[in-house]
Design a protein around this motif. Structure first.
Motif, PDB file in Angstrom:
ATOM      1  N   UNK A 106       0.856  -1.702   0.753  1.00 48.40           N
ATOM      2  CA  UNK A 106      -0.401  -0.098   0.142  1.00 48.40           C
ATOM      3  C   UNK A 106       0.819   1.461   0.116  1.00 48.40           C
ATOM      4  N   UNK A 107       1.810   1.188   0.649  1.00 47.99           N
ATOM      5  CA  UNK A 107       2.539   2.530   0.307  1.00 47.99           C
ATOM      6  C   UNK A 107       3.342   2.677  -0.252  1.00 47.99           C
ATOM      7  N   UNK A 108       3.985   1.642  -1.358  1.00 41.27           N
ATOM      8  CA  UNK A 108       4.296   1.761  -2.275  1.00 41.27           C
ATOM      9  C   UNK A 108       3.948   2.522  -3.272  1.00 41.27           C
ATOM     10  N   UNK A 109       2.023   2.340  -3.503  1.00 43.00           N
ATOM     11  CA  UNK A 109       1.414   2.095  -4.513  1.00 43.00           C
ATOM     12  C   UNK A 109       0.339   3.523  -3.826  1.00 43.00           C
ATOM     13  N   UNK A 110       1.437   4.579  -2.516  1.00 42.98           N
ATOM     14  CA  UNK A 110       0.642   5.663  -3.173  1.00 42.98           C
ATOM     15  C   UNK A 110       1.649   6.833  -3.477  1.00 42.98           C
ATOM     16  N   UNK A 111       2.737   6.378  -4.139  1.00 42.63           N
ATOM     17  CA  UNK A 111       3.443   7.345  -5.068  1.00 42.63           C
ATOM     18  C   UNK A 111       4.206   6.535  -6.265  1.00 42.63           C
ATOM     19  N   UNK A 112       4.553   7.386  -6.904  1.00 43.33           N
ATOM     20  CA  UNK A 112       5.584   7.162  -8.273  1.00 43.33           C
ATOM     21  C   UNK A 112       6.691   7.429  -8.484  1.00 43.33           C
ATOM     22  N   UNK A 113       7.013   8.762  -8.213  1.00 41.77           N
ATOM     23  CA  UNK A 113       8.723   9.294  -8.574  1.00 41.77           C
ATOM     24  C   UNK A 113       9.855   8.280  -8.398  1.00 41.77           C
ATOM     25  N   UNK A 114      10.668   8.224  -8.647  1.00 38.33           N
ATOM     26  CA  UNK A 114      11.680   7.301  -8.328  1.00 38.33           C
ATOM     27  C   UNK A 114      12.815   7.871  -8.049  1.00 38.33           C
ATOM     28  N   UNK A 115      13.734   7.778  -7.383  1.00 37.98           N
ATOM     29  CA  UNK A 115      14.442   7.728  -6.515  1.00 37.98           C
ATOM     30  C   UNK A 115      14.435   8.774  -5.851  1.00 37.98           C
ATOM     31  N   UNK A 116      13.311   8.966  -4.575  1.00 41.33           N
ATOM     32  CA  UNK A 116      13.009  10.071  -3.265  1.00 41.33           C
ATOM     33  C   UNK A 116      12.782   9.222  -2.358  1.00 41.33           C
ATOM     34  N   UNK A 117      13.292   8.434  -1.608  1.00 36.71           N
ATOM     35  CA  UNK A 117      13.369   7.580  -0.772  1.00 36.71           C
ATOM     36  C   UNK A 117      11.922   8.216   0.137  1.00 36.71           C
ATOM     37  N   UNK A 118      11.462   7.765   0.926  1.00 35.27           N
ATOM     38  CA  UNK A 118      10.262   7.823   1.500  1.00 35.27           C
ATOM     39  C   UNK A 118      10.170   7.164   3.126  1.00 35.27           C
ATOM     40  N   UNK A 119      10.241   7.848   4.440  1.00 37.31           N
ATOM     41  CA  UNK A 119      10.543   7.089   5.419  1.00 37.31           C
ATOM     42  C   UNK A 119       9.250   6.798   5.545  1.00 37.31           C
ATOM     43  N   UNK A 120       8.937   5.353   6.063  1.00 40.20           N
ATOM     44  CA  UNK A 120       8.464   4.492   6.345  1.00 40.20           C
ATOM     45  C   UNK A 120       8.443   4.349   7.971  1.00 40.20           C
ATOM     46  N   UNK A 121       9.072   4.108   8.148  1.00 39.17           N
ATOM     47  CA  UNK A 121       9.261   3.751   9.882  1.00 39.17           C
ATOM     48  C   UNK A 121      10.663   3.852  10.165  1.00 39.17           C
ATOM     49  N   UNK A 122      10.344   4.399  11.795  1.00 34.26           N
ATOM     50  CA  UNK A 122      12.291   4.220  12.371  1.00 34.26           C
ATOM     51  C   UNK A 122      12.269   3.817  13.320  1.00 34.26           C
ATOM     52  N   UNK A 123      13.641   3.119  13.477  1.00 36.05           N
ATOM     53  CA  UNK A 123      14.375   1.985  14.223  1.00 36.05           C
ATOM     54  C   UNK A 123      15.629   2.950  15.463  1.00 36.05           C
TER      55      UNK A 123
END
Length: 119
Positions: free
Chosen positions: A7-24
């Motif tokens: 679902x998270x991957x489906x929420x964006x289309x651009x390439x080479x722009x990392x998105x933070x999904x979690x932190x630990x």
């Protein structure tokens, strides 16, 4: 918090722009879509772990290439020059310290992702 990675991957289309999904523990877990070739760079103070989620993804080093398919991962040691690439779109998880800039020691460019973007 439960995260559905597809679902998270489906929420964006651009390439080479990392998105933070979690932190630990001071690390970001980032999602990125790739296609084409990323610039050569290194990270003097951090290892990077790449886990291929979908597609075929490669990490190119000056003396060899590591190709990953879904469910395969590699750790790039700190200070080692590398670039990433995929001929077709791939989806990749990246595990690295939160302060790491995706382009490392390379000059800022259109590949340099803005920091702190969450999805």
């Amino acid at each position: 918090m439960k995260v559905r990675i597809d679902d998270k991957f489906a929420a964006f289309a651009e390439h080479w722009r990392p998105k933070i999904v979690a932190q630990a523990n001071g690390q970001d877990i980032r999602l990125v879509k790739t296609k084409g070739i990323f610039p050569w760079h290194s990270h003097a103070d951090a290892e990077e772990t790449f886990l291929c989620w979908r597609g075929e993804f490669r990490i190119e080093f000056r003396d060899h290439v590591v190709t990953l398919g879904p469910g395969e991962m590699v750790v790039v040691p700190r200070g080692v020059e590398h670039r990433t690439a995929s001929d077709e779109e791939a989806e990749v998880l990246i595990f690295e310290p939160s302060e790491v800039v995706n382009t490392g020691d390379a000059e800022a460019s259109e590949f340099t992702a803005p920091p702190g973007i969450r999805i």
